[in-house]
Write an enzyme that holds these catalytic residues in place. Structure first.
Site, PDB file in Angstrom:
ATOM      1  N   HIS A   1       0.841  -1.196   0.000  1.00 45.95           N
ATOM      2  CA  HIS A   1       0.000   0.000   0.000  1.00 45.95           C
ATOM      3  C   HIS A   1       0.878   1.249   0.000  1.00 45.95           C
ATOM      4  O   HIS A   1       1.899   1.298   0.696  1.00 45.95           O
ATOM      5  CB  HIS A   1      -0.908   0.027   1.225  1.00 45.95           C
ATOM      6  CG  HIS A   1      -1.739  -1.208   1.387  1.00 45.95           C
ATOM      7  ND1 HIS A   1      -2.610  -1.649   0.423  1.00 45.95           N
ATOM      8  CD2 HIS A   1      -1.824  -2.098   2.416  1.00 45.95           C
ATOM      9  CE1 HIS A   1      -3.205  -2.758   0.841  1.00 45.95           C
ATOM     10  NE2 HIS A   1      -2.735  -3.043   2.041  1.00 45.95           N
TER      11      HIS A   1
ATOM     12  N   GLU B   1      -1.999  -0.088   8.406  1.00 46.33           N
ATOM     13  CA  GLU B   1      -2.999  -1.007   8.951  1.00 46.33           C
ATOM     14  C   GLU B   1      -2.411  -1.874  10.056  1.00 46.33           C
ATOM     15  O   GLU B   1      -1.195  -1.973  10.222  1.00 46.33           O
ATOM     16  CB  GLU B   1      -3.568  -1.889   7.844  1.00 46.33           C
ATOM     17  CG  GLU B   1      -2.534  -2.739   7.117  1.00 46.33           C
ATOM     18  CD  GLU B   1      -3.089  -3.390   5.852  1.00 46.33           C
ATOM     19  OE1 GLU B   1      -4.307  -3.329   5.614  1.00 46.33           O
ATOM     20  OE2 GLU B   1      -2.282  -3.973   5.102  1.00 46.33           O
TER      21      GLU B   1
ATOM     22  N   HIS C   1       3.252  -7.514   1.893  1.00 46.06           N
ATOM     23  CA  HIS C   1       2.589  -8.426   2.816  1.00 46.06           C
ATOM     24  C   HIS C   1       1.560  -9.291   2.092  1.00 46.06           C
ATOM     25  O   HIS C   1       1.128  -8.973   0.974  1.00 46.06           O
ATOM     26  CB  HIS C   1       1.887  -7.645   3.933  1.00 46.06           C
ATOM     27  CG  HIS C   1       0.849  -6.697   3.447  1.00 46.06           C
ATOM     28  ND1 HIS C   1       1.135  -5.422   3.026  1.00 46.06           N
ATOM     29  CD2 HIS C   1      -0.499  -6.833   3.286  1.00 46.06           C
ATOM     30  CE1 HIS C   1       0.028  -4.807   2.658  1.00 46.06           C
ATOM     31  NE2 HIS C   1      -0.987  -5.650   2.790  1.00 46.06           N
TER      32      HIS C   1
ATOM     33  N   ARG D   1      -1.158  -4.815  -6.272  1.00 46.26           N
ATOM     34  CA  ARG D   1      -0.972  -6.262  -6.267  1.00 46.26           C
ATOM     35  C   ARG D   1       0.311  -6.603  -7.017  1.00 46.26           C
ATOM     36  O   ARG D   1       0.492  -6.213  -8.169  1.00 46.26           O
ATOM     37  CB  ARG D   1      -2.193  -6.930  -6.914  1.00 46.26           C
ATOM     38  CG  ARG D   1      -2.269  -8.432  -6.738  1.00 46.26           C
ATOM     39  CD  ARG D   1      -3.522  -9.011  -7.400  1.00 46.26           C
ATOM     40  NE  ARG D   1      -4.736  -8.489  -6.809  1.00 46.26           N
ATOM     41  CZ  ARG D   1      -5.659  -7.792  -7.477  1.00 46.26           C
ATOM     42  NH1 ARG D   1      -5.491  -7.533  -8.757  1.00 46.26           N
ATOM     43  NH2 ARG D   1      -6.733  -7.346  -6.860  1.00 46.26           N
TER      44      ARG D   1
END
Length: 320
Positions: A103, A120, A178, A198
């Site tokens: 991200h 996050e 991740h 992605r």
């Protein structure tokens, strides 16, 4: 209307890697065999949460913020973010491995997508035997190392794997490569953003034989090629006491192991969110009882200063 503890209708998302634990473990209402995410509290465009309890039932989160900006968000949050709700709360069921992804940070996300970045954290609610997460590089790397391994389908050789169990916590700064591994059910707290690059999808195709889009070029500038310390160790848990496990500029998450009762008193001039990750309890506010069971989430407006929690439950308490 006076604000009160608010619950919302979950927004359920089918995913190619999803399973059935959101239904069987968290009692979400769906017949899908590929339910990957339950968006518990969201202000993402086109996915705005709707209140499902009390006098505000049927109103959206953004409608309530427009009506009661300071009372709901808190003055501190309002000054920093305006009327944007800054966090997104999810439960995620990975029956299969998620894609390896990354991200962007706030600056990159703002420039490219007019969006927040996506810092996050994960709380592992349940993990099958041998389940693991992929988080970060296993050694200091470079863009050249990364691209070389990506081109030879050997990217996982560069990445760090963590075996996981219930109660494990991971905090992922933007730029950290991740993937959630197969067999994991978790709670996710993140900035309000749906921007994901992605990188690798295990050669997977959908039921029409089509592979999902990769974002190789976009990701290059977003990736942190250094090693990171993402797993959070917390061993100071005391029953019926709120203990901080993550404290970042984006959100603060406390862990509360409730066995009898807990008198909650407002600490910040901001809203608070509780996610129930085990057990069940009741919340008593001004003589009214609100229930909170495993897999449910409740928003405490900033105008609420105190209430009582009673029961046997594990709760995540999140604030700005």
């Amino acid at each position: 209307m006076k604000l009160y503890p608010l619950s919302f209708t979950p927004i359920l998302k089918e995913r190619i890697w999803g399973g059935t634990k959101l239904q069987t473990v968290l009692h979400k209402s769906s017949l899908s065999k590929n339910m990957g995410e339950s968006w518990e509290l969201s202000a993402v465009s086109d996915d705005i949460s709707v209140v499902n309890n009390g006098a505000a039932k049927g109103k959206t989160l953004t409608e309530l913020i427009d009506l009661f900006p300071e009372e709901l968000l808190g003055e501190k949050v309002l000054l920093k973010f305006g009327k944007q709700f800054p966090l997104l709360f999810k439960f995620i069921d990975a029956k299969e491995d998620l894609s390896i992804q990354v991200h962007p940070n706030d600056q990159l996300a703002q420039a490219r997508h007019n969006s927040f970045g996506k810092t996050e954290m994960w709380y592992i609610m349940q993990a099958d035997e041998n389940a693991r997460l992929i988080v970060g590089f296993n050694k200091e790397s470079t863009q050249t190392d990364y691209l070389s391994h990506l081109q030879t389908n050997s990217l996982t050789e560069l990445l760090k794997e963590y075996p996981v169990q219930t109660g494990d916590v991971f905090f992922l700064e933007t730029g950290t490569i991740h993937a959630i591994g197969a067999g994991i059910l978790l709670a996710e707290i993140q900035q309000t953003s749906d921007i994901t690059y992605r990188l690798y999808d295990w050669g997977r195709v959908d039921d029409k034989g089509v592979s999902r889009e990769l974002h190789t070029d976009l990701a290059l500038e977003a990736i942190n090629y250094n090693t990171t310390k993402s797993k959070i160790t917390y061993d100071n848990v005391i029953e019926n006491k709120s203990v901080t496990v993550v404290d970042s500029v984006y959100f603060k998450t406390n862990y509360l192991q409730l066995s009898t009762s807990y008198s909650w008193i407002k600490k910040e001039d901001a809203f608070t969110v509780f996610m129930c990750v085990e057990g069940k309890c009741t919340l008593t506010y001004e003589g009214e009882l609100f229930s909170l069971v495993k897999g449910q989430t409740i928003l405490i407006p900033a105008s609420i200063t105190h209430f009582l929690l009673e029961g046997s439950a594990t709760l995540l308490e999140i604030s700005i």
